[in-house]
Each structure stands twice: as structure tokens, then as C-alpha cells.
Design a protein around this motif. Structure first.
Motif, short mmCIF file in Angstrom:
data_model
loop_
_atom_site.label_atom_id
_atom_site.label_comp_id
_atom_site.label_asym_id
_atom_site.label_seq_id
_atom_site.Cartn_x
_atom_site.Cartn_y
_atom_site.Cartn_z
N SER A 178 0.81 -1.22 0.00
CA SER A 178 0.00 0.00 0.00
C SER A 178 0.84 1.26 0.00
CB SER A 178 -0.94 0.00 1.21
OG SER A 178 -0.24 -0.38 2.38
N LEU A 223 -7.93 6.65 -4.17
CA LEU A 223 -9.11 5.81 -4.29
C LEU A 223 -9.35 5.39 -5.74
CD1 LEU A 223 -11.40 4.54 -2.68
CD2 LEU A 223 -12.75 6.61 -3.08
N GLU A 272 -9.19 1.41 -6.71
CA GLU A 272 -10.44 0.82 -7.20
C GLU A 272 -10.23 0.17 -8.57
OE1 GLU A 272 -13.46 3.84 -7.06
OE2 GLU A 272 -14.07 3.24 -5.03
N SER A 287 -1.58 3.25 10.37
CA SER A 287 -2.80 3.71 9.70
C SER A 287 -3.96 3.71 10.70
CB SER A 287 -3.16 2.79 8.53
OG SER A 287 -2.25 2.93 7.47
N ALA A 297 -10.04 2.28 10.15
CA ALA A 297 -10.90 2.22 8.96
C ALA A 297 -10.07 2.17 7.69
CB ALA A 297 -11.84 3.41 8.94
N ALA A 298 -8.99 2.96 7.64
CA ALA A 298 -8.12 2.97 6.46
C ALA A 298 -7.41 1.63 6.31
CB ALA A 298 -7.11 4.10 6.56
N ARG A 349 -8.44 -1.36 7.36
CA ARG A 349 -9.40 -2.36 6.91
C ARG A 349 -9.75 -2.17 5.44
NH1 ARG A 349 -9.05 -6.75 9.85
NH2 ARG A 349 -9.34 -6.38 12.08
N ARG A 350 -9.83 -0.92 5.01
CA ARG A 350 -10.13 -0.65 3.60
C ARG A 350 -8.98 -1.13 2.71
NH1 ARG A 350 -11.19 5.51 1.75
NH2 ARG A 350 -9.10 5.66 2.64
N SER A 351 -7.74 -0.85 3.13
CA SER A 351 -6.59 -1.30 2.34
C SER A 351 -6.54 -2.82 2.28
CB SER A 351 -5.30 -0.75 2.95
OG SER A 351 -5.21 0.64 2.79
N ALA A 384 -9.03 -4.82 2.37
CA ALA A 384 -10.08 -5.25 1.45
C ALA A 384 -9.62 -5.10 0.00
CB ALA A 384 -11.35 -4.44 1.69
N TYR A 385 -8.96 -3.99 -0.32
CA TYR A 385 -8.48 -3.79 -1.69
C TYR A 385 -7.36 -4.77 -2.05
CZ TYR A 385 -11.21 0.43 -2.56
OH TYR A 385 -12.23 1.31 -2.78
N ALA A 398 -9.62 -9.06 3.33
CA ALA A 398 -10.58 -8.48 4.28
C ALA A 398 -10.79 -9.36 5.51
CB ALA A 398 -11.91 -8.22 3.58
#
Length: 224
Positions: free
Chosen positions: A19, A80, A84, A114, A117-118, A120-122, A124-125, A129
């Protein structure tokens, strides 16, 4: 430093997933759009820092007039759009490392600069997850790395003393945090040359997570 390995604590950005390269690309693009140019050495100095500390560092380098709010919004939009489309790559050797840990009954936890929330989002990408149910983030402790707080909290989340854990880190800031927490640390650098102090503080300097997996696999019945 010898001892029995009972728990594994991993950094996230630059260690478990790639990331950091996505962040740097977004930061560079946002800075360029705002008329700023930073050197490779400037970016290297920000490695492993929390988001607010990165912003403060960029503002300090830029001087008066740096609009942190605009930079945060612009870089976030660029990041983002990028992830995405392309996702975030998993670092080489992570699947093997987790497989070895699971086979040996070694629990693991993420300790990251981090926000939760950031992070967990990373994950997931990156397609991870559900991979790390245990995670300690910078907004869940009083101080971020290089302070030891996230590592001490991660050891607590594992239900283990710090001395029974092993940290895997890619940055000088992260190594300093692990060492300050009393946790032995292996450095898997995400940038070169390797920081001299981090190289001395780390118990081992490895080429990638596959090498970490090999060491742990070979040492299952032996002190590390």
C-alpha cells in the motif's frame, strides 16, 4: 536474542501489503498538481509515519502556504481511483508466512500506523478483508510509531508478553517502535539502502517474507 516465539506481529503498509507505493504515487500526483516537487530522499524520510505526521512533514518541506486540507482531499481522491482500478498487491511471501504461522499454532496481529478504517479498507483492496481479525491501529492508542503503543497493544491483543512476540517491519519508524516495546524485530525493507540504525536494531534483516517464513518454519522446535 533467543527466546520462544509465541506470537507474530506484522506491520501493514509496506510489509504485509504494498500500500505504501500506492500512497506515494497518490501523494506525488497531488503534490505535483498543487505545484510542489519532492525528492526521493524527502519521500524516504516519511516512510512508516502516520498520516498526520506525513502531512506535517510535507508542509515543513514545502514551507508557508502548503494547504494540508486540499492535499489530503486531492491525494485521497487520486488514491481511491487508483486502488479501485488496480487494487493493492500482497507482498511476496505473506501467504507462505501465514501458512507457517497457522501450522505452528502461532497467532498473529497487525500493528499499523494507519487508522483502523483505512487499514481495513486497504486490506479489502488487497483481497485480505477476512485474513487479519486481530488489528491494532494508530487511532486506537495514545501514540503512533515510533512510540511503542501499537506494539504493546498488539501483544496484549494476542494475550502475550512482549518478550514472547516477534515483530516484522519494513521501516525505521516501525523497528524503533517494536524495539521500544521490548519486542524483537526482523526488518524486511521496503526501500533501499537499508537505514543503518534500523539495520542495527533489528535482530535480522531479510529480503522478503518468504525468508521470514523459512526461518520460522525451521525454528518451530528450536529457540529463535
Amino acid at each position: 536474542m533467543a527466546g520462544t516465539l509465541a506470537g507474530l506481529i506484522l506491520d501493514l503498509d509496506g510489509l504485509a501489503i504494498d500500500s505504501e507505493s500506492t500512497y506515494r504515487a497518490a501523494w506525488r500526483a497531488a503534490a505535483a498538481e498543487m505545484g510542489y516537487r519532492y525528492s526521493d530522499a524527502d519521500w524516504a524520510g516519511l516512510l512508516g509515519l502516520s498520516g498526520p505526521d506525513v502531512l506535517a512533514g510535507l508542509a515543513n518541506l514545502a514551507g508557508d502556504g502548503f494547504d494540508q486540507a486540499r492535499f489530503r482531499q486531492l491525494s485521497g481522491e487520486i488514491w481511491l481511483a487508483q486502488v479501485e482500478t488496480d487494487g493493492i498487491a500482497v507482498k511476496p511471501g505473506l501467504p507462505e508466512l501465514l501458512e507457517v504461522a497457522q501450522a505452528a499454532g502461532i497467532p498473529y496481529c497487525i500493528a499499523t500506523n494507519s487508522r483502523a478504517a483505512a487499514a481495513r479498507r486497504s486490506l479489502a483492496y488487497a483481497g485480505l478483508a477476512e485474513t487479519f481479525p486481530l488489528l491494532v491501529a494508530v487511532d486506537q492508542v495514545a501514540r503512533g510509531k515510533p512510540a511503542p503503543d501499537v506494539y504493546l497493544a498488539a501483544a496484549g491483543r494476542l494475550g502475550l508478553p512482549a518478550s514472547a512476540c516477534l515483530a516484522l517491519e519494513d521501516s525505521p519508524v516501525g523497528v524503533a517502535a517494536a524495539v521500544a516495546a521490548g519486542i524483537r524485530c526482523w526488518l524486511v525493507p521496503s526501500s533501499y539502502p537499508v537505514d543503518a540504525l534500523a539495520g542495527r536494531q533489528a535482530e535480522r534483516v531479510l529480503s522478503d517474507l518468504r525468508e521470514a517464513a523459512d526461518f520460522i518454519s525451521a525454528a518451530r522446535s528450536l529457540p529463535l
